[in-house]
Design a protein around this motif. Structure first.
Motif, PDB file in Angstrom:
ATOM      1  N   GLU A 101      -3.918  -4.645  -8.087  1.00  0.00           N
ATOM      2  CA  GLU A 101      -2.930  -4.176  -9.056  1.00  0.00           C
ATOM      3  C   GLU A 101      -3.581  -3.363 -10.170  1.00  0.00           C
ATOM      4  O   GLU A 101      -3.060  -3.307 -11.285  1.00  0.00           O
ATOM      5  N   TYR A 144       0.905   1.212  -4.266  1.00  0.00           N
ATOM      6  CA  TYR A 144       1.139   0.497  -5.525  1.00  0.00           C
ATOM      7  C   TYR A 144       2.088   1.305  -6.410  1.00  0.00           C
ATOM      8  O   TYR A 144       2.968   0.734  -7.077  1.00  0.00           O
ATOM      9  N   ASP A 162       5.720  -0.085  -7.494  1.00  0.00           N
ATOM     10  CA  ASP A 162       6.127  -0.139  -8.901  1.00  0.00           C
ATOM     11  C   ASP A 162       7.410   0.648  -9.133  1.00  0.00           C
ATOM     12  O   ASP A 162       8.348   0.162  -9.785  1.00  0.00           O
ATOM     13  N   ASN A 163       7.475   1.865  -8.589  1.00  0.00           N
ATOM     14  CA  ASN A 163       8.683   2.679  -8.758  1.00  0.00           C
ATOM     15  C   ASN A 163       9.895   2.051  -8.071  1.00  0.00           C
ATOM     16  O   ASN A 163      11.004   2.075  -8.615  1.00  0.00           O
ATOM     17  N   CYS A 222      10.458  -1.168  -7.373  1.00  0.00           N
ATOM     18  CA  CYS A 222      10.922  -2.363  -8.092  1.00  0.00           C
ATOM     19  C   CYS A 222      11.716  -1.970  -9.336  1.00  0.00           C
ATOM     20  O   CYS A 222      12.788  -2.531  -9.604  1.00  0.00           O
ATOM     21  N   ARG A 223      11.195  -0.999 -10.073  1.00  0.00           N
ATOM     22  CA  ARG A 223      11.900  -0.555 -11.281  1.00  0.00           C
ATOM     23  C   ARG A 223      13.247   0.072 -10.917  1.00  0.00           C
ATOM     24  O   ARG A 223      14.261  -0.182 -11.581  1.00  0.00           O
ATOM     25  N   ARG A 225       8.863 -10.437  -7.521  1.00  0.00           N
ATOM     26  CA  ARG A 225       9.678  -9.653  -8.454  1.00  0.00           C
ATOM     27  C   ARG A 225      11.159  -9.643  -8.065  1.00  0.00           C
ATOM     28  O   ARG A 225      11.951  -8.969  -8.718  1.00  0.00           O
TER      29      ARG A 225
END
Length: 569
Positions: free
Chosen positions: A235, A262, A266-267, A269-270, A335
């Motif tokens: 991460e 990664y 991240d994108n 999940c957001r 998440r």
């Protein structure tokens, strides 16, 4: 007096009737009061729900969309519109008096909200825009979309479609650009189809063929590459390609894969959490909307991976990518973002078959290797066995973190072929002693490399430990045979007679034993010194040679019976 009392009595009776009349009137008045209060309460609620205050009109018509008053009065307008719809369903005639006003206010509010939200969405299209900032700003006005959803579904659909189209293009453009720049900082030298475990270092290629790696052994060595799946590296911030290019830095494929995915994780999940919050969806609806936004980006990533894997022969890189995906899948689950589950399965469906194919190619290359084509042979560890030791220890150490039975089966096949290869090469030596030295050197080397990374109780370590012990014992027998062969033969013969209860027959061997002992006494020092020098010359591992020297005098039956024989003769 009688007349007076009679009059008084009649007055009292009239007063009693008046009191009863007043009581009846009071009760009737109380009933009317309660009825009026009930009517007033209901009418008050109805009127309050229908009346449009001037503050609401002013805020909707004049206040900016970002003004807190606009949001507050918009919620009031939404409540009044819902109340009017409810009363209209009940047939309330008064709704006709306010329907026109509410419709005009609703149209005005929808127009202002549409313009504001579309401007925010269009701001994503500007180059070099950090789209997380307008996304965060939109979350403050999530009620705008709820208002549109309840009052103007066509506009709500327009905004949602515009958001899906815009963000879909933004993510696709960003991912394609980042992936293209990322691949420019990959190592220039990568494994090719000829860089297999069983390929000879002396193999010749055509005149126009590309030069092979400077050292084919680096393909099978883990080194520091395994750190990519450590918690700190997994991460870590994503790679910045232009910074790496300025610093002339290069990375293996698994490092680029980790950075790319990664960023994707991240994108995604957001984006998924934003969609659920702003568009007020969940479950399958959220999943469908997420894939409407990210679908093209995910498909592009899968196609690029499929294209790269078609010409990839680096098994360690592919295996590390598999474990990166397994860990990222766990992070997405923590998440609470299930929308990527299908994508992870698709990636693994590309990686696993390729990994198995590369492993099978290496197995076949070792199986088909002809020892006679390997050039000059010596008893030192063979480069193919060293490749196997490094490669196997790399995969075993990676697999220990998240065990996979299929990987162990493939490694088992490779181990069998390497063991057979070692036996085939050993058969090329003319003497049994050289064969044993070659086998011990190779088994010892493979065992040492495996024990550095794999657990001591792993199947590979146990298997090579047994092979090493068996060949070491046989080598000790072979080593002692020339100088002490007669004595060893006699000891074995004597042991057999004693076990069968025929020890009396040994009395006739006195002359033979005397000669053997005298020969042993005159030459054992020089013989042992010669054996020690021979052992140290034969074995590349100093510790292994030393241990054989130490084991030889202490474990052989000759030495165990020698004191008794010396005492008797």
């Amino acid at each position: 007096m009688e007349q007076m009392l009679g009059a008084f009595q009649s007055d009292l009776s009239s007063i009693s009737s008046e009191i009863r009349t007043l009581q009846e009137q009071s009760g009737a008045m109380n009933v009317r009061l309660r009825n009026r209060q009930a009517v007033r309460g209901r009418l008050g609620e109805l009127v309050d729900g229908l009346v449009v205050p001037s503050a609401l009109v002013t805020a909707i018509l004049e206040a900016p969309v970002t003004d807190p008053r606009f949001l507050e009065q918009l919620q009031e307008l939404d409540a009044k519109a819902a109340a009017v719809r409810e009363q209209e369903a009940r047939g309330t005639a008064a709704c006709a008096d306010v329907r026109g006003v509410l419709d005009r206010l609703r149209v005005k509010a929808v127009a202002k909200i549409r313009e504001f939200v579309l401007q925010k969405i269009y701001s994503f299209r500007k180059p070099m825009t950090n789209y997380q900032i307008p996304q965060t700003a939109l979350l403050k006005y999530r009620f705008f979309y709820q208002f549109l959803l309840g009052n103007e579904r066509a506009t709500a659909r327009e905004i949602r479609d515009e958001y899906v189209e815009t963000l879909g293009k933004v993510y696709l453009s960003y991912s394609r650009s980042y992936l293209g720049r990322l691949m420019k900082v990959q190592y220039e030298e990568v494994a090719e189809k000829d860089d297999l475990m069983g390929v000879e270092d002396t193999a010749k290629k055509g005149f126009f063929s590309k030069p092979s790696l400077r050292s084919r052994n680096t393909i099978f060595t883990l080194g520091t590459r395994g750190s990519v799946i450590s918690p700190t590296e997994l991460e870590a911030p994503i790679l910045v390609p232009h910074t790496a290019q300025r610093g002339e830095q290069r990375y293996p494929f698994e490092a680029l894969f980790r950075s790319q995915h990664y960023a994707l994780l991240d994108n995604s999940c957001r984006e998924y959490l934003f969609i659920c919050d702003f568009f007020a969806v969940s479950g399958p609806a959220a999943h469908d909307l997420f894939h409407a936004v990210m679908g093209r980006t995910l498909n592009m990533t899968l196609k690029h991976l499929e294209s790269y894997l078609a010409d990839c022969y680096d098994a360690i890189a592919v295996f590390l990518c598999i474990h990166i995906v397994l860990r990222f899948r766990n992070i997405a689950a923590k998440r609470d973002v299930p929308a990527l589950d299908r994508y992870w399965e698709q990636v693994l469906a590309l990686l696993w078959p390729r990994f198995e194919l590369i492993l099978e190619m290496n197995v076949q290359s070792v199986r088909s290797t002809d020892p006679q084509r390997l050039g000059g042979l010596d008893t030192r560890p063979h480069y193919i066995t060293r490749r196997y030791a490094e490669f196997s220890s790399a995969l075993v150490s990676i697999n220990q973190t998240i065990p996979n039975e299929r990987t162990m089966q493939l490694l088992g096949q490779l181990q069998v072929e390497v063991e057979n290869f070692v036996l085939r090469v050993a058969a090329e030596f003319s003497s049994r002693k050289e064969q044993l030295v070659f086998l011990i050197n190779n088994y010892d080397m493979m065992l040492g490399v495996l024990m550095e990374r794999a657990a001591d109780d792993s199947k590979e370590v146990e298997s090579f430990q047994q092979l090493l012990n068996a060949r070491t014992q046989e080598f000790i027998e072979e080593l002692l045979s020339p100088p002490f062969g007669g004595l060893v033969a006699f000891v074995k013969e004597a042991e057999g007679l004693i076990e069968r209860g025929q020890a009396e027959q040994l009395r006739g061997e006195e002359a033979r034993v005397t000669q053997l002992i005298r020969g042993f006494g005159s030459s054992w020092k020089s013989s042992v010194e010669s054996l020690s020098q021979d052992v140290m010359r034969s074995f590349t591992n100093f510790r292994n040679g030393t241990s054989i020297i130490q084991v030889t005098p202490s474990s052989h039956p000759l030495i165990l019976l020698l004191p008794k024989l010396l005492r008797e003769h």
